[in-house]
Design an enzyme around this catalytic site. Sequence first.
Site, mmCIF file in Angstrom:
data_model
loop_
_atom_site.group_PDB
_atom_site.id
_atom_site.type_symbol
_atom_site.label_atom_id
_atom_site.label_comp_id
_atom_site.label_asym_id
_atom_site.label_seq_id
_atom_site.Cartn_x
_atom_site.Cartn_y
_atom_site.Cartn_z
ATOM 1 C CG ASP A 97 -1.679 1.212 1.480
ATOM 2 O OD1 ASP A 97 -2.391 1.627 0.553
ATOM 3 O OD2 ASP A 97 -1.579 1.793 2.579
ATOM 4 C CE LYS A 122 -8.070 8.394 -0.214
ATOM 5 N NZ LYS A 122 -7.921 6.984 0.156
#
Length: 273
Positions: free
Chosen positions: A15, A56
Amino acid sequence: MKQDHTKNIQGIVLDWAGTIVDFGSLAPMGAFVELFARHQLTISIAEARVPMGLPKIDHIAALAQMPAIAEQWQNLKGRPFSHTDAEELLTEFEPMSAQAALDRCTFIPGFMAAYHALKAQGLAFATTTGYTRTIMTPLIEIAHAQGFTPALVVCCDDVARSRPDPMGMWACLEAMGLQGQAAQVIKVDDTAPGLAEGLAAGAWTVGVAISGNALGWTHEAWLQASPQDQAHARTSAGALLLSAGAHEVIDSVADLPDAIARIEQRIAQGETP
């Protein structure tokens, strides 16, 4: 670099925010709070952290569905929050988040040393992120200039279904030449959705407790904390990651070689992801 086939683990999928850059995963938090404040909505840093790791647009939608925030939206707009609202807020959010991410793009202490050491051992690297391509493009360029060159960066809008779906992981496996070999790959992440995409692909998972969203402290705050406070923070953050399915938990990606060694031992004892 030729892969070492005497070892079981052949690839690492990392990540970004909270894992290899942005100690404390702080960049997204301020941007989310500011985004909602622009629309006369009050959200806390703690609330902003809850959906971390999601793409998002899904993060924005999840925040807007929290009862207290949903009530504020209904009172202000006279209607429930919609997918169109999420899309419009994402358009507004991206440049704010891109700047915040650039402001906090420093690598986690110890990451590059671990990366170079593991790469020298023949491990392949790829990455996924809950950031969009617009947000990530300058970060990728900066990372490349500093010597981090993963086989692939999968942004949340690069795939039809992002985290917790494994599509991003599958793309990483292919880029690393490890298709169908997820059990020889480790996903490293600081959030539940990020760990979930690794688990869904059939990979091992390592959670990062101290540098990531589970704790949310700056590096300075961590260094200044008392041993007792550090121990408590490590335990609580680690418990969150273990409950999300992490096979191993480390303080930060600097400790990744130790986690790999432990997973190799587990594999030798007959364990699978």
